[in-house]
Design a protein around this motif. Structure first.
Motif, mmCIF file in Angstrom:
data_model
loop_
_atom_site.group_PDB
_atom_site.id
_atom_site.type_symbol
_atom_site.label_atom_id
_atom_site.label_comp_id
_atom_site.label_asym_id
_atom_site.label_seq_id
_atom_site.Cartn_x
_atom_site.Cartn_y
_atom_site.Cartn_z
ATOM 1 N N ASN A 159 29.223 43.236 -3.005
ATOM 2 C CA ASN A 159 30.056 43.303 -1.809
ATOM 3 C C ASN A 159 29.428 42.481 -0.688
ATOM 4 O OD1 ASN A 159 31.958 45.349 -2.879
ATOM 5 N ND2 ASN A 159 30.127 46.648 -2.856
ATOM 6 N N GLU A 160 30.233 41.703 -0.014
ATOM 7 C CA GLU A 160 29.700 40.866 1.056
ATOM 8 C C GLU A 160 29.040 41.698 2.150
ATOM 9 O OE1 GLU A 160 31.008 37.105 3.926
ATOM 10 O OE2 GLU A 160 32.551 38.256 2.858
ATOM 11 N N ASP A 161 29.593 42.869 2.439
ATOM 12 C CA ASP A 161 29.016 43.720 3.482
ATOM 13 C C ASP A 161 27.580 44.136 3.171
ATOM 14 O OD1 ASP A 161 31.269 43.572 5.029
ATOM 15 O OD2 ASP A 161 32.047 45.547 4.485
ATOM 16 N N ASP A 162 27.213 44.111 1.890
ATOM 17 C CA ASP A 162 25.839 44.475 1.527
ATOM 18 C C ASP A 162 24.816 43.473 2.057
ATOM 19 O OD1 ASP A 162 26.548 46.801 0.220
ATOM 20 O OD2 ASP A 162 26.665 45.853 -1.754
ATOM 21 N N LEU A 163 25.292 42.290 2.459
ATOM 22 C CA LEU A 163 24.369 41.303 3.033
ATOM 23 C C LEU A 163 23.786 41.790 4.359
ATOM 24 C CD1 LEU A 163 26.116 37.912 2.191
ATOM 25 C CD2 LEU A 163 24.134 38.953 1.073
ATOM 26 N N HIS A 164 24.461 42.734 5.020
ATOM 27 C CA HIS A 164 23.883 43.321 6.230
ATOM 28 C C HIS A 164 22.624 44.115 5.879
ATOM 29 C CE1 HIS A 164 27.193 42.024 8.678
ATOM 30 N NE2 HIS A 164 28.080 42.725 7.990
ATOM 31 N N THR A 165 22.682 44.836 4.763
ATOM 32 C CA THR A 165 21.492 45.564 4.311
ATOM 33 C C THR A 165 20.420 44.593 3.844
ATOM 34 O OG1 THR A 165 22.885 47.421 3.616
ATOM 35 C CG2 THR A 165 20.649 47.354 2.741
ATOM 36 N N VAL A 166 20.834 43.538 3.156
ATOM 37 C CA VAL A 166 19.886 42.501 2.740
ATOM 38 C C VAL A 166 19.149 41.945 3.948
ATOM 39 C CG1 VAL A 166 19.711 40.151 1.812
ATOM 40 C CG2 VAL A 166 21.133 41.856 0.642
ATOM 41 N N THR A 167 19.899 41.657 5.012
ATOM 42 C CA THR A 167 19.290 41.145 6.241
ATOM 43 C C THR A 167 18.253 42.121 6.786
ATOM 44 O OG1 THR A 167 21.266 39.879 6.816
ATOM 45 C CG2 THR A 167 19.769 40.427 8.617
ATOM 46 N N ALA A 168 18.584 43.412 6.741
ATOM 47 C CA ALA A 168 17.677 44.433 7.276
ATOM 48 C C ALA A 168 16.435 44.620 6.420
ATOM 49 C CB ALA A 168 18.417 45.762 7.412
ATOM 50 N N ILE A 169 16.533 44.327 5.121
ATOM 51 C CA ILE A 169 15.401 44.524 4.218
ATOM 52 C C ILE A 169 14.571 43.247 4.067
ATOM 53 C CG2 ILE A 169 14.695 45.129 1.866
ATOM 54 C CD1 ILE A 169 15.744 47.503 3.386
ATOM 55 N N SER A 170 15.123 42.256 3.408
ATOM 56 C CA SER A 170 14.327 41.057 3.130
ATOM 57 C C SER A 170 14.344 40.045 4.270
ATOM 58 C CB SER A 170 14.806 40.387 1.839
ATOM 59 O OG SER A 170 16.181 40.043 1.926
ATOM 60 N N GLY A 171 15.443 40.038 5.050
ATOM 61 C CA GLY A 171 15.491 39.117 6.181
ATOM 62 C C GLY A 171 14.531 39.513 7.285
ATOM 63 N N SER A 172 14.625 40.771 7.706
ATOM 64 C CA SER A 172 13.751 41.269 8.773
ATOM 65 C C SER A 172 12.439 41.837 8.235
ATOM 66 C CB SER A 172 14.480 42.362 9.568
ATOM 67 O OG SER A 172 15.671 41.865 10.141
ATOM 68 N N GLY A 173 12.412 42.143 6.943
ATOM 69 C CA GLY A 173 11.279 42.826 6.343
ATOM 70 C C GLY A 173 9.917 42.208 6.568
#
Length: 270
Positions: A159-173
């Protein structure tokens, strides 16, 4: 031979390009568009252009990668539009710009994907996650997977909306780990170690942990291996886990970063 057009050769775009040239075992021709683009010995065989109008006439690349700031995505697509063929896949690595928005600048049915590599690309090792739109053929998705896997772990979300979680984990991680290093260093200083020694130990320990994680099945496996019953590590971990404080802290951290990602994208909150 695959033809790739990369729009934007700044920190992220340049890092991705360098990684692909050094690690991607695939014959490809790269054309780079960047206002201050210059040919470099770091990028052998790459054609640099300061504007899309300078691309070779009739060029219809297999993939166009948008490594520009979010507000430049649609303008960049409009400039490169004459070179987008029906099979050209548009890949955005810009945060917060959805496939629907990207699609407003493209003919209906154009394959579009979003892939979020993290800042590790600048060190030659990025963790990436992507979402492939409904018009992306399997063969093209496999090509993108191959490209981004060449510079580090790559996974896909449904789901495209899951990219928000991706951002919070690996993007900001990465910043979370940097903050933990800072805090561990400061704790070492508070307990009497000189600043330089505290910094060396905190940063070196983070690097050690990362290297060990590369060869371990799971973080839990490693934690059990390095924790002796009733030892010093067990005592420290017990303090971290007391009242589930670490779990609650990280849940709040991810929730805040995810909410901000949604806000920046303009999507309605769920």
């Amino acid at each position: 031979m695959k033809t790739i057009v990369l729009i934007g050769a700044g920190n992220m775009g340049g890092a991705l390009l360098q990684g692909w040239i050094g690690s991607w075992q695939h014959e490809a021709a790269f054309n780079v568009i960047d206002p201050v683009a210059e040919a470099s010995d770091r990028y052998p065989g790459v054609a640099f252009h300061t504007e899309a109008a300078a691309l070779p006439a009739g060029l219809k690349p297999d993939v166009v990668i948008l490594a520009v700031k979010p507000d430049k995505v649609v303008p960049a697509l409009k400039e490169v539009a004459p070179h987008i063929g029906p099979a050209t896949c548009i890949v955005s690595v810009a945060a917060g710009v959805g496939i629907d928005t990207i699609g407003t600048a493209l003919p209906a049915g154009t394959p579009i994907a979003r892939i979020m590599p993290n800042i590790g690309a600048m060190a030659g090792y990025a963790v990436s996650a992507g979402f492939a739109g409904p018009d992306v053929p399997q063969a093209t998705e496999a090509l993108l997977d191959d490209m981004f896997s060449a510079i580090g772990p790559m996974c896909w979300v449904e789901n495209e909306d899951d990219l928000h979680t991706v951002t919070a984990i690996s993007g900001s991680g990465p910043a979370y780990f940097f903050a933990f290093c800072e805090t561990l260093r400061d704790a070492a200083m508070a307990h009497g170690l000189p600043a330089a020694t505290a910094e060396t130990l905190a940063v070196g320990t983070a690097i050690t942990a990362g290297r060990l994680l590369e060869g371990s099945p799971t973080p839990e496996d490693l934690r059990h291996k390095v924790t002796s019953p009733n030892g010093t590590t067990a005592a420290g971990l017990a303090a971290l886990a007391r009242d589930d404080r670490l779990a609650h802290l990280l849940d709040r951290t991810v929730d805040a970063a995810k909410a901000r990602s949604v806000e920046l994208s303009g999507a309605p909150k769920t």
